[in-house]
Design a protein around this motif. Structure first.
Motif, mmCIF file in Angstrom:
data_model
loop_
_atom_site.group_PDB
_atom_site.id
_atom_site.type_symbol
_atom_site.label_atom_id
_atom_site.label_comp_id
_atom_site.label_asym_id
_atom_site.label_seq_id
_atom_site.Cartn_x
_atom_site.Cartn_y
_atom_site.Cartn_z
ATOM 1 N N ASN A 82 0.805 -1.232 0.000
ATOM 2 C CA ASN A 82 0.000 0.000 0.000
ATOM 3 C C ASN A 82 0.831 1.272 0.000
ATOM 4 O OD1 ASN A 82 0.988 -0.204 2.585
ATOM 5 N ND2 ASN A 82 -0.921 0.421 3.579
ATOM 6 N N THR A 83 2.143 1.157 -0.304
ATOM 7 C CA THR A 83 3.007 2.335 -0.352
ATOM 8 C C THR A 83 3.785 2.348 -1.664
ATOM 9 O OG1 THR A 83 3.269 2.231 2.048
ATOM 10 C CG2 THR A 83 4.810 3.616 0.840
ATOM 11 N N ALA A 84 3.863 3.508 -2.312
ATOM 12 C CA ALA A 84 4.542 3.624 -3.606
ATOM 13 C C ALA A 84 6.031 3.326 -3.483
ATOM 14 C CB ALA A 84 4.331 5.024 -4.173
ATOM 15 N N ILE A 85 6.622 2.864 -4.588
ATOM 16 C CA ILE A 85 8.046 2.550 -4.615
ATOM 17 C C ILE A 85 8.687 3.170 -5.857
ATOM 18 C CG2 ILE A 85 7.809 0.400 -3.326
ATOM 19 C CD1 ILE A 85 8.010 -1.113 -5.956
ATOM 20 N N ASP A 86 9.997 3.383 -5.787
ATOM 21 C CA ASP A 86 10.807 3.782 -6.940
ATOM 22 C C ASP A 86 11.791 2.660 -7.228
ATOM 23 O OD1 ASP A 86 9.485 6.163 -6.577
ATOM 24 O OD2 ASP A 86 11.225 7.253 -5.784
ATOM 25 N N VAL A 87 11.933 2.283 -8.499
ATOM 26 C CA VAL A 87 12.888 1.244 -8.881
ATOM 27 C C VAL A 87 13.727 1.731 -10.050
ATOM 28 C CG1 VAL A 87 11.469 -0.685 -8.073
ATOM 29 C CG2 VAL A 87 11.213 0.115 -10.416
ATOM 30 N N ILE A 88 14.972 1.252 -10.105
ATOM 31 C CA ILE A 88 15.870 1.521 -11.218
ATOM 32 C C ILE A 88 16.509 0.199 -11.621
ATOM 33 C CG2 ILE A 88 17.771 2.112 -9.641
ATOM 34 C CD1 ILE A 88 18.842 4.006 -11.805
ATOM 35 N N GLY A 89 16.688 -0.016 -12.913
ATOM 36 C CA GLY A 89 17.289 -1.276 -13.314
ATOM 37 C C GLY A 89 17.501 -1.401 -14.808
ATOM 38 N N LEU A 90 18.177 -2.474 -15.182
ATOM 39 C CA LEU A 90 18.486 -2.807 -16.564
ATOM 40 C C LEU A 90 17.398 -3.721 -17.113
ATOM 41 C CD1 LEU A 90 20.578 -3.020 -18.980
ATOM 42 C CD2 LEU A 90 21.446 -5.062 -17.794
ATOM 43 N N ILE A 91 16.850 -3.386 -18.261
ATOM 44 C CA ILE A 91 15.859 -4.261 -18.897
ATOM 45 C C ILE A 91 16.569 -5.485 -19.456
ATOM 46 C CG2 ILE A 91 14.208 -4.502 -20.786
ATOM 47 C CD1 ILE A 91 13.520 -1.608 -20.538
ATOM 48 N N ILE A 92 16.134 -6.673 -19.048
ATOM 49 C CA ILE A 92 16.727 -7.905 -19.566
ATOM 50 C C ILE A 92 15.745 -8.683 -20.440
ATOM 51 C CG2 ILE A 92 18.364 -8.109 -17.659
ATOM 52 C CD1 ILE A 92 16.543 -10.154 -16.375
ATOM 53 N N ALA A 93 14.470 -8.314 -20.388
ATOM 54 C CA ALA A 93 13.479 -8.989 -21.232
ATOM 55 C C ALA A 93 12.250 -8.108 -21.345
ATOM 56 C CB ALA A 93 13.091 -10.350 -20.645
ATOM 57 N N PHE A 94 11.534 -8.249 -22.453
ATOM 58 C CA PHE A 94 10.280 -7.526 -22.617
ATOM 59 C C PHE A 94 9.309 -8.391 -23.400
ATOM 60 C CE2 PHE A 94 12.778 -6.442 -26.332
ATOM 61 C CZ PHE A 94 11.863 -6.438 -27.374
ATOM 62 N N GLY A 95 8.029 -8.136 -23.206
ATOM 63 C CA GLY A 95 6.994 -8.923 -23.864
ATOM 64 C C GLY A 95 6.349 -8.164 -25.006
ATOM 65 N N GLU A 96 5.277 -8.736 -25.508
ATOM 66 C CA GLU A 96 4.524 -8.108 -26.573
ATOM 67 C C GLU A 96 3.482 -7.165 -25.977
ATOM 68 O OE1 GLU A 96 2.993 -11.719 -28.146
ATOM 69 O OE2 GLU A 96 4.626 -11.987 -29.576
ATOM 70 N N MET A 97 3.163 -6.116 -26.706
ATOM 71 C CA MET A 97 2.117 -5.201 -26.253
ATOM 72 C C MET A 97 0.785 -5.947 -26.223
ATOM 73 S SD MET A 97 1.332 -2.065 -25.301
ATOM 74 C CE MET A 97 2.485 -0.866 -25.968
ATOM 75 N N VAL A 98 0.110 -5.878 -25.083
ATOM 76 C CA VAL A 98 -1.182 -6.549 -24.923
ATOM 77 C C VAL A 98 -2.280 -5.507 -25.092
ATOM 78 C CG1 VAL A 98 -2.653 -7.908 -23.398
ATOM 79 C CG2 VAL A 98 -0.173 -8.252 -23.376
ATOM 80 N N ARG A 99 -3.104 -5.685 -26.123
ATOM 81 C CA ARG A 99 -4.179 -4.735 -26.431
ATOM 82 C C ARG A 99 -5.529 -5.449 -26.397
ATOM 83 N NH1 ARG A 99 -0.088 -3.791 -30.346
ATOM 84 N NH2 ARG A 99 0.886 -1.717 -30.200
ATOM 85 N N ASP A 100 -5.816 -6.141 -25.321
ATOM 86 C CA ASP A 100 -7.034 -6.945 -25.245
ATOM 87 C C ASP A 100 -8.188 -6.200 -24.584
ATOM 88 O OD1 ASP A 100 -5.941 -6.864 -22.754
ATOM 89 O OD2 ASP A 100 -6.020 -9.019 -22.372
ATOM 90 N N ASN A 101 -8.117 -4.875 -24.566
ATOM 91 C CA ASN A 101 -9.173 -4.068 -23.970
ATOM 92 C C ASN A 101 -9.418 -2.865 -24.860
ATOM 93 O OD1 ASN A 101 -10.432 -1.983 -22.020
ATOM 94 N ND2 ASN A 101 -10.422 -3.860 -20.803
#
Length: 536
Positions: free
Chosen positions: A137-156
């Motif tokens: 229930n509390t916001a977070i900040d993250v930093i990092g290297l992208i190692i994988a990505f998926g396909e854009m999901v447009r099911d809505n």
């Protein structure tokens, strides 16, 4: 929020709710508009966050005074702000117990000598995410290297619900709406950049079956991609001392989605049947039927109470009392019990999920099916939790069928149905709905497919011209506002073929092991899997 040295300036830590004459010195690190829930064109308030960090808002009646003054990234002196409480149990963007509120006496002037932080990042350690130590229930900040990505999901139909899944360091991340398209555009325009560093600020952590996922949060989050700022440059240098974008050690994996398209699910993978051809529960099977929802079995429950961690059915210990919080969650004095062997929370809070028994009819018969949360929420445009809270607020019992649920009646749909192990072992022929489609073109294709396969057969699959015409002319909104018919058919139409539900018993058929259907409610955030690494 950081206040600089000045005799009249109060530090954030020293703010006192009993005083209304404080002056603070802050930089606005995020600024957004909050629009009315009832009118998307009506500005309800201006919200902002300032380093490090306290939330503040300008309510509608005072917007005219401050909307042309407050700017993202600028610093200000704020004199005589008021204090408002944070909603108990709700998601918080800061750790502060209060937020600032601008009233008639509040004075805002620009500050030109602010030397504090520019962005106000407060990065969390990935281990605290993976170990589930960080609160949801509390916001977070993250930093990092992208190692994988998926396909854009447009099911809505709504772009804000489109999403892009990323793997950043050891964390699973979902970017939603504009953030997803921003990242997607960067990947398309930089296909050979294998060292992509991102920062997601003011993200929301969600946990599904003990698997944490970092999500962008509406328009509040901020996304930084490979920009020239100290935090990203320092992070690049920390990666094995090699910040070359063409390093051979860098690879990005494309994650292929396991989710089958709606067209393939209904038209290719599974056999189309009439209701009269629906088999008895003797072996596992998945098939497609089409029909019109003729009614709801209102003598049966329309929801179950699910464990908030795994979505399995949870049970209340004897003697425990239900306690409702502001979000509709229910907690018991001694805790609800989750019997799912894969769930680590034996004691849990619960949330209502749909389990609606519906009667579906075609021109060969009528069948009883069970509709769960995903499809119920899609068709009704409301969650079970929302209807549950409404029933409580109106003073009705939670078993009461609100009129909104009757909006399902009359819908012409395609259904993907599964016969599970539970159906086989219990000889239970009330089957679960895996997926629904209300796409008119797909339904027409299914009808044509069935007609083509039945050439020479005198029996037509036509559901009825009048029913089809009624369905075309009826909108979901009309059904929600206009339905008041609580009469539900519970037997097969005399003019139809014999229904396969010949052993149907409404008092026992829904006493089912819900473990057999929870795979239908899997969180869409977990719908992707990695393929072998691909060098881009």
């Amino acid at each position: 929020m950081i206040s600089m040295a000045h005799p009249d300036v109060t530090f954030i830590a020293d703010l006192d709710v009993l005083k209304d004459d404080s002056t603070i010195k802050v930089r606005v690190i995020n600024l957004w508009n909050l629009f009315s829930f009832y009118n998307n064109d009506e500005l309800f308030s201006i919200e902002y966050l300032s380093s490090t960090t306290i939330q503040a808002n300008v309510l509608k009646k005072y917007i005219y005074r401050f909307k042309n003054i407050l700017k993202d990234g600028l610093a200000f002196y704020i004199k005589c702000p008021s204090f408002a409480s944070q909603k108990k149990g709700a998601f918080r963007l800061t750790q502060q117990e209060h937020k600032l509120s601008f009233l008639n006496d509040t004075v805002v002037t620009e500050c030109h000598d602010f030397s504090g932080t520019t962005f106000g990042f407060e990065f969390v350690d990935y281990q605290s995410i993976i170990s589930l130590a960080h609160p949801e229930n509390t916001a977070i900040d993250v930093i990092g290297l992208i190692i994988a990505f998926g396909e854009m999901v447009r099911d809505n139909a709504y772009m804000k619900k489109h999403r892009l899944n990323l793997q950043i360091q050891d964390a699973n991340v979902n970017l939603w709406g504009d953030f997803a398209y921003k990242m997607h555009g960067f990947l398309d325009n930089n296909p050979h950049n294998l060292r992509i560093i991102v920062i997601i600020q003011f993200a929301k952590l969600s946990i599904w079956r003990d698997r944490p996922t970092v999500n962008t949060y509406f328009t509040v989050s901020k996304l930084f991609i490979n920009i020239d700022i100290d935090e990203i440059n320092d992070f690049k240098k920390s990666l094995d001392g090699d910040d070359r974008s063409d390093s051979s050690m860098n690879t990005i994996t494309l994650m292929k989605s396991n989710k089958v398209s709606e067209h393939d699910d209904f038209m290719v993978k599974f056999r189309l049947k009439t209701i009269a051809d629906v088999p008895e529960p003797v072996e596992k099977n998945t098939f497609i039927i089409m029909g019109i929802i003729k009614g709801i079995l209102q003598n049966e429950p329309w929801h179950y109470l699910a464990c908030t961690n795994c979505n399995y059915r949870a049970f209340r210990p004897p003697g425990a009392d239900d306690q409702h919080d502001g979000n509709g969650l229910i907690g018991a004095t001694n805790g609800y019990e989750c019997h799912n062997k894969d769930c680590k929370k034996t004691e849990t809070s619960v949330i209502p999920r749909f389990m609606i028994p519906i009667r579906v009819q075609d021109n060969t018969g009528t069948v009883t099916l069970t509709m769960f949360e995903r499809d119920g929420k899609y068709l009704l445009k409301k969650s079970a939790n929302e209807l549950f809270k409404k029933a409580v607020q109106l003073g009705f019992g939670t078993a009461f069928y609100l009129g909104e649920i009757n909006a399902l009646k009359g819908l012409k749909l395609a259904f993907k149905i599964s016969i599970k192990n539970f159906n086989i072992s219990k000889k239970n022929n009330q089957y679960s709905i895996c997926r629904v489609s209300d796409d008119e073109k797909l339904i027409e294709e299914l009808e044509n497919k069935f007609t083509a396969s039945q050439v020479g057969n005198s029996q037509s699959f036509d559901i009825g011209e009048s029913d089809f015409e009624t369905q075309n002319n009826r909108t979901l909104k009309d059904q929600i506002s206009g339905t008041d018919d609580n009469i539900t058919p519970s037997t097969v139409d005399k003019n139809s073929a014999t229904s396969p539900m010949k052993s149907f018993n409404t008092q026992t058929v829904l006493k089912r092991n819900l473990e057999e259907v929870f795979d239908l409610e899997l969180n869409e955030k977990l719908s992707s899997s990695k393929t072998s690494k691909t060098r881009l």
